[in-house]
Design an enzyme around this catalytic site. Structure first.
Site, PDB file in Angstrom:
ATOM      1  N   ASP A 113       0.804  -1.228   0.000  1.00  0.00           N
ATOM      2  CA  ASP A 113       0.000   0.000   0.000  1.00  0.00           C
ATOM      3  C   ASP A 113       0.838   1.279   0.000  1.00  0.00           C
ATOM      4  O   ASP A 113       0.440   2.300   0.550  1.00  0.00           O
ATOM      5  CB  ASP A 113      -0.970   0.018   1.203  1.00  0.00           C
ATOM      6  CG  ASP A 113      -1.870  -1.206   1.197  1.00  0.00           C
ATOM      7  OD1 ASP A 113      -2.272  -1.637   0.110  1.00  0.00           O
ATOM      8  OD2 ASP A 113      -2.149  -1.730   2.295  1.00  0.00           O
ATOM      9  N   LYS A 169       1.952   1.883  -5.107  1.00  0.00           N
ATOM     10  CA  LYS A 169       2.512   1.222  -6.308  1.00  0.00           C
ATOM     11  C   LYS A 169       1.619   1.427  -7.520  1.00  0.00           C
ATOM     12  O   LYS A 169       2.089   1.630  -8.630  1.00  0.00           O
ATOM     13  CB  LYS A 169       2.691  -0.293  -6.073  1.00  0.00           C
ATOM     14  CG  LYS A 169       3.676  -0.640  -4.996  1.00  0.00           C
ATOM     15  CD  LYS A 169       3.716  -2.129  -4.757  1.00  0.00           C
ATOM     16  CE  LYS A 169       2.425  -2.687  -4.205  1.00  0.00           C
ATOM     17  NZ  LYS A 169       2.069  -2.197  -2.863  1.00  0.00           N
ATOM     18  N   GLY A 196      -4.465  -4.498  -3.754  1.00  0.00           N
ATOM     19  CA  GLY A 196      -5.499  -3.482  -3.965  1.00  0.00           C
ATOM     20  C   GLY A 196      -4.803  -2.193  -4.325  1.00  0.00           C
ATOM     21  O   GLY A 196      -4.115  -1.608  -3.503  1.00  0.00           O
ATOM     22  N   HIS A 197      -4.909  -1.789  -5.580  1.00  0.00           N
ATOM     23  CA  HIS A 197      -4.203  -0.609  -6.058  1.00  0.00           C
ATOM     24  C   HIS A 197      -5.217   0.438  -6.514  1.00  0.00           C
ATOM     25  O   HIS A 197      -6.027   0.169  -7.395  1.00  0.00           O
ATOM     26  CB  HIS A 197      -3.285  -0.963  -7.236  1.00  0.00           C
ATOM     27  CG  HIS A 197      -2.291  -2.044  -6.907  1.00  0.00           C
ATOM     28  ND1 HIS A 197      -1.656  -2.789  -7.854  1.00  0.00           N
ATOM     29  CD2 HIS A 197      -1.836  -2.497  -5.721  1.00  0.00           C
ATOM     30  CE1 HIS A 197      -0.839  -3.645  -7.265  1.00  0.00           C
ATOM     31  NE2 HIS A 197      -0.943  -3.493  -5.968  1.00  0.00           N
ATOM     32  N   GLN A 229       2.000  -6.168  -3.143  1.00  0.00           N
ATOM     33  CA  GLN A 229       2.416  -6.258  -1.736  1.00  0.00           C
ATOM     34  C   GLN A 229       3.703  -5.444  -1.524  1.00  0.00           C
ATOM     35  O   GLN A 229       3.903  -4.463  -2.218  1.00  0.00           O
ATOM     36  CB  GLN A 229       2.595  -7.723  -1.295  1.00  0.00           C
ATOM     37  CG  GLN A 229       1.283  -8.476  -1.157  1.00  0.00           C
ATOM     38  CD  GLN A 229       0.750  -9.033  -2.457  1.00  0.00           C
ATOM     39  OE1 GLN A 229       1.464  -9.685  -3.191  1.00  0.00           O
ATOM     40  NE2 GLN A 229      -0.520  -8.811  -2.741  1.00  0.00           N
TER      41      GLN A 229
HETATM   42  P1  GDP Z   1      -0.683   0.183  -3.559  1.00  0.00           P
HETATM   43  O1  GDP Z   1      -1.317  -1.053  -3.053  1.00  0.00           O
HETATM   44  O2  GDP Z   1       0.783   0.249  -3.264  1.00  0.00           O
HETATM   45  O3  GDP Z   1      -0.989   0.448  -5.010  1.00  0.00           O
HETATM   46  O4  GDP Z   1      -1.311   1.392  -2.735  1.00  0.00           O
HETATM   47  P2  GDP Z   1      -2.875   1.616  -2.413  1.00  0.00           P
HETATM   48  O5  GDP Z   1      -3.548   2.031  -3.672  1.00  0.00           O
HETATM   49  O6  GDP Z   1      -3.418   0.429  -1.685  1.00  0.00           O
HETATM   50  O7  GDP Z   1      -2.798   2.793  -1.367  1.00  0.00           O
HETATM   51  C1  GDP Z   1      -2.227   4.024  -1.681  1.00  0.00           C
HETATM   52  C2  GDP Z   1      -3.312   5.108  -1.599  1.00  0.00           C
HETATM   53  O8  GDP Z   1      -2.706   6.369  -1.537  1.00  0.00           O
HETATM   54  C3  GDP Z   1      -4.235   5.141  -2.797  1.00  0.00           C
HETATM   55  O9  GDP Z   1      -5.529   5.531  -2.382  1.00  0.00           O
HETATM   56  C4  GDP Z   1      -3.621   6.222  -3.703  1.00  0.00           C
HETATM   57  O10 GDP Z   1      -4.576   6.881  -4.521  1.00  0.00           O
HETATM   58  C5  GDP Z   1      -3.089   7.165  -2.663  1.00  0.00           C
HETATM   59  N1  GDP Z   1      -1.867   7.891  -3.022  1.00  0.00           N
HETATM   60  C6  GDP Z   1      -0.815   7.490  -3.783  1.00  0.00           C
HETATM   61  N2  GDP Z   1       0.167   8.424  -3.764  1.00  0.00           N
HETATM   62  C7  GDP Z   1      -0.286   9.435  -2.989  1.00  0.00           C
HETATM   63  C8  GDP Z   1       0.284  10.674  -2.557  1.00  0.00           C
HETATM   64  O11 GDP Z   1       1.409  11.029  -2.869  1.00  0.00           O
HETATM   65  N3  GDP Z   1      -0.487  11.434  -1.719  1.00  0.00           N
HETATM   66  C9  GDP Z   1      -1.742  11.067  -1.327  1.00  0.00           C
HETATM   67  N4  GDP Z   1      -2.401  11.870  -0.516  1.00  0.00           N
HETATM   68  N5  GDP Z   1      -2.290   9.909  -1.713  1.00  0.00           N
HETATM   69  C10 GDP Z   1      -1.575   9.091  -2.519  1.00  0.00           C
HETATM   70  P1  IMO Z   2      -0.946  -4.259  -2.164  1.00  0.00           P
HETATM   71  O1  IMO Z   2      -0.479  -4.791  -3.491  1.00  0.00           O
HETATM   72  C1  IMO Z   2      -1.016  -4.743   2.163  1.00  0.00           C
HETATM   73  C2  IMO Z   2      -1.155  -8.834   3.720  1.00  0.00           C
HETATM   74  C3  IMO Z   2      -2.426  -9.266   4.422  1.00  0.00           C
HETATM   75  C4  IMO Z   2      -1.846 -10.240   5.429  1.00  0.00           C
HETATM   76  C5  IMO Z   2      -0.717 -10.908   4.657  1.00  0.00           C
HETATM   77  C6  IMO Z   2      -1.095 -12.253   4.034  1.00  0.00           C
HETATM   78  O2  IMO Z   2      -2.233  -3.527  -2.210  1.00  0.00           O
HETATM   79  O3  IMO Z   2       0.157  -3.514  -1.488  1.00  0.00           O
HETATM   80  P2  IMO Z   2      -2.565 -12.978   1.951  1.00  0.00           P
HETATM   81  O4  IMO Z   2      -4.018 -12.802   1.677  1.00  0.00           O
HETATM   82  O5  IMO Z   2      -1.659 -12.439   0.912  1.00  0.00           O
HETATM   83  O6  IMO Z   2      -2.232 -14.411   2.288  1.00  0.00           O
HETATM   84  O7  IMO Z   2      -2.304 -12.150   3.317  1.00  0.00           O
HETATM   85  O8  IMO Z   2      -0.366 -10.005   3.617  1.00  0.00           O
HETATM   86  N1  IMO Z   2      -1.353  -8.318   2.351  1.00  0.00           N
HETATM   87  C7  IMO Z   2      -1.271  -7.016   2.033  1.00  0.00           C
HETATM   88  N2  IMO Z   2      -1.067  -5.931   2.801  1.00  0.00           N
HETATM   89  N3  IMO Z   2      -1.128  -4.606   0.833  1.00  0.00           N
HETATM   90  C8  IMO Z   2      -1.289  -5.690   0.033  1.00  0.00           C
HETATM   91  O9  IMO Z   2      -1.267  -5.607  -1.309  1.00  0.00           O
HETATM   92  C9  IMO Z   2      -1.415  -6.967   0.631  1.00  0.00           C
HETATM   93  N4  IMO Z   2      -1.614  -8.219   0.153  1.00  0.00           N
HETATM   94  C10 IMO Z   2      -1.557  -9.036   1.213  1.00  0.00           C
HETATM   95  O10 IMO Z   2      -3.072  -8.189   5.048  1.00  0.00           O
HETATM   96  O11 IMO Z   2      -1.258  -9.537   6.500  1.00  0.00           O
HETATM   97 MG    MG Z   3      -2.867  -1.637  -1.794  1.00  0.00          MG
END
Ligand code: GDP
Ligand code: IMO
Ligand code: MG
Length: 428
Positions: A13, A16, A40-41, A225
């Site tokens: 999170d 990415k 979850g992106h 991840q």
């Molecule tokens: P990922 O799993 O690494 O793709 O990250 P997630 O999408 O789960 O979580 C990142 C969150 O932060 C998302 O809601 C993005 O839209 C948001 N985001 C990404 N870069 C920035 C930033 O520089 N500032 C803010 N405020 N939000 C960001």
């Molecule tokens: P993105 O790509 C954050 C965590 C779960 C749990 C552990 C194992 O959005 O960064 P799993 O279902 O993979 O066997 O769970 O890994 N986990 C994540 N945490 N971001 C993710 O993906 C994750 N995918 C799995 O919360 O602790």
């Molecule tokens: Mg994510």
């Protein structure tokens, strides 16, 4: 040829999805190499927000090829749902823009059931998985009973493999976990239908990606991840079941490691994690709550609130070492705006020893006390900055210190969720 990897440098999170979308502008091909729809992106394009789980973030461009490599695990039902969701938002998805490796493993309904059953069985020691069947699917891969996409595409082979699997899984589910068994006919017919819907996307992804590399195309390998969720170098057992580090690319796509040129580590300006396990810089207090609310730190896949804490440079140093991070993209510095002072963890104190690496033993990690450096905060002006020079002076000091501690350059800084809230800072 330009091949580069985007990986999460922390516990996932980090942003990415946003950074892959931003960097994909220069890429011809975007390839996922591990994980599944546990990811979850969130990607914001203009005023539209897209939530991606399995499909690479390059799909939001019409002219990019997106590939799911052999190291990915695919839930056909959820994948078809995601394709429909994207199509409804106007995204074009055809065999010209999306391909799936015939060697990728298939997540079956019994994997999801086992994921839930094993988690309940663990009770207080549960990992806090996403419940998507990831662990049990990779278990079958390692145990050599898994069903691959090429098997799903062949009704006879699929029948045989499903029968053997159901015999074992039903015995486990009913006799060990006290759950209901699955019926062969229901799964068989449902999955043959999915097979027909996915057939057009299936190919030998290793051959295809290699061809693209030989044709001097720009390839972006999109990690899911983060480094600390890696099965080997993460905070085991509180990890996912794949190699999330850049080392996973070669095995998860079917190319040689010498074909990878650079690795961009995505690092959030602070640290978050979802699920259980030790977290030395966690702020289990009002400050952590402030960051959670300001940064909207709630999971995209499960909706769970993310645990928040100070930036941990020990974690970033591990990403440099284990993933060969050549530069960092630092995200969400806007979230930290408004704080008077900030901290970066530069090492751990364990007993009378000081270390700057993550110990293998979680019992040791739990005993680690962070050693902090303190910094002065900045204001909301950072979110409208579009160049390094325009950033608040204290934000610049913070970023430069990250470079010094980790020994890796910062190449990009992100100051908001939108595409244009991003700056290249190669001249730092
Ligand atoms: P990922 O799993 O690494 O793709 O990250 P997630 O999408 O789960 O979580 C990142 C969150 O932060 C998302 O809601 C993005 O839209 C948001 N985001 C990404 N870069 C920035 C930033 O520089 N500032 C803010 N405020 N939000 C960001
Ligand atoms: P993105 O790509 C954050 C965590 C779960 C749990 C552990 C194992 O959005 O960064 P799993 O279902 O993979 O066997 O769970 O890994 N986990 C994540 N945490 N971001 C993710 O993906 C994750 N995918 C799995 O919360 O602790
Ligand atoms: Mg994510």
């Amino acid at each position: 040829m330009a091949t580069f990897v985007v990986i999460g440098a922390q516990w996932g999170d980090e942003g990415k999805g946003k950074m892959t979308d931003y960097l994909a502008e220069d890429a011809n091909v975007v390839v996922r190499f591990q994980g599944g729809n546990n990811a979850g992106h969130t990607v914001v394009v203009g005023d539209k927000e897209y939530k991606l789980h399995l499909i690479p973030s390059g799909i939001l461009y019409e002219d990019k090829l997106n590939v799911l490599g052999n190291g990915v695990v695919i839930d056909p039902k959820d994948m078809l749902k995601e394709i429909n969701y994207l199509k409804e938002l106007g995204v074009k998805i055809t065999a010209k823009t999306l391909l799936i490796s015939d060697r990728a493993h298939v997540i079956m309904p019994y994997h999801k059931a086992l994921d839930g059953a094993i988690e309940s069985f663990r009770g207080k020691k549960s990992i806090g998985t996403t419940g998507k069947g990831i662990g049990p699917c990779y278990t079958d891969k390692a145990e050599r009973t898994g069903i691959r996409i090429c098997d799903l595409m062949n009704p006879e082979v699929f029948k045989e493999k499903l029968m053997i699997n159901l015999e074992i899984k039903n015995a486990l589910l009913t006799k060990v976990y006290n759950k209901e068994p699955f019926k062969f006919d229901e799964i068989y017919n449902e999955y043959l239908d999915y097979a027909d819907k996915l057939r057009e996307f299936v190919c030998d992804a290793s051959v295809r990606v290699y061809d693209e590399i030989k044709n001097n195309k720009n390839i972006l390998f999109e990690g899911a991840q983060g480094n600390l969720l890696d099965i080997d170098y993460g905070t085991y057992p509180y990890v996912t079941s794949s190699n999330t580090t850049a080392t996973g690319v070669a095995a998860g796509v079917g190319i040689g490691p010498n074909m990878i040129e650079s690795v961009v580590g995505i690092a959030k300006a602070y640290t978050t994690r979802v699920g259980e396990g030790p977290f030395p810089t966690e702020l289990d207090n009002e400050l952590g709550q402030y960051i959670r609310e300001k940064g909207h730190e709630y999971g995209v896949t499960t909706g769970r609130s993310r645990r928040c804490g100070w930036l941990d440079a020990v974690i970033l140093k591990q990403a440099v070492r284990v993933s060969g991070v050549t530069s960092f993209a630092v995200t969400k510095i806007d979230t930290l705006a408004g704080m008077e002072s900030l901290k970066i963890c530069v090492g751990y104190k364990i007993g009378d020893k000081i270390i700057d690496y993550i110990p293998a033993s979680l019992e040791d990690l739990a005993k680690c006390e962070p050693i902090y450096e303190e910094f002065q905060g900045w204001d909301d002006s950072v979110s409208v900055a579009r160049s390094f020079d325009e950033l608040h002076p204290n934000a610049k000091i913070y970023l430069k210190r990250i470079e010094e501690i980790t020994g890796a350059k910062i190449s990009i800084v992100s100051v908001g969720p939108k595409r244009d809230q991003t700056m290249r800072v190669d001249t730092l």
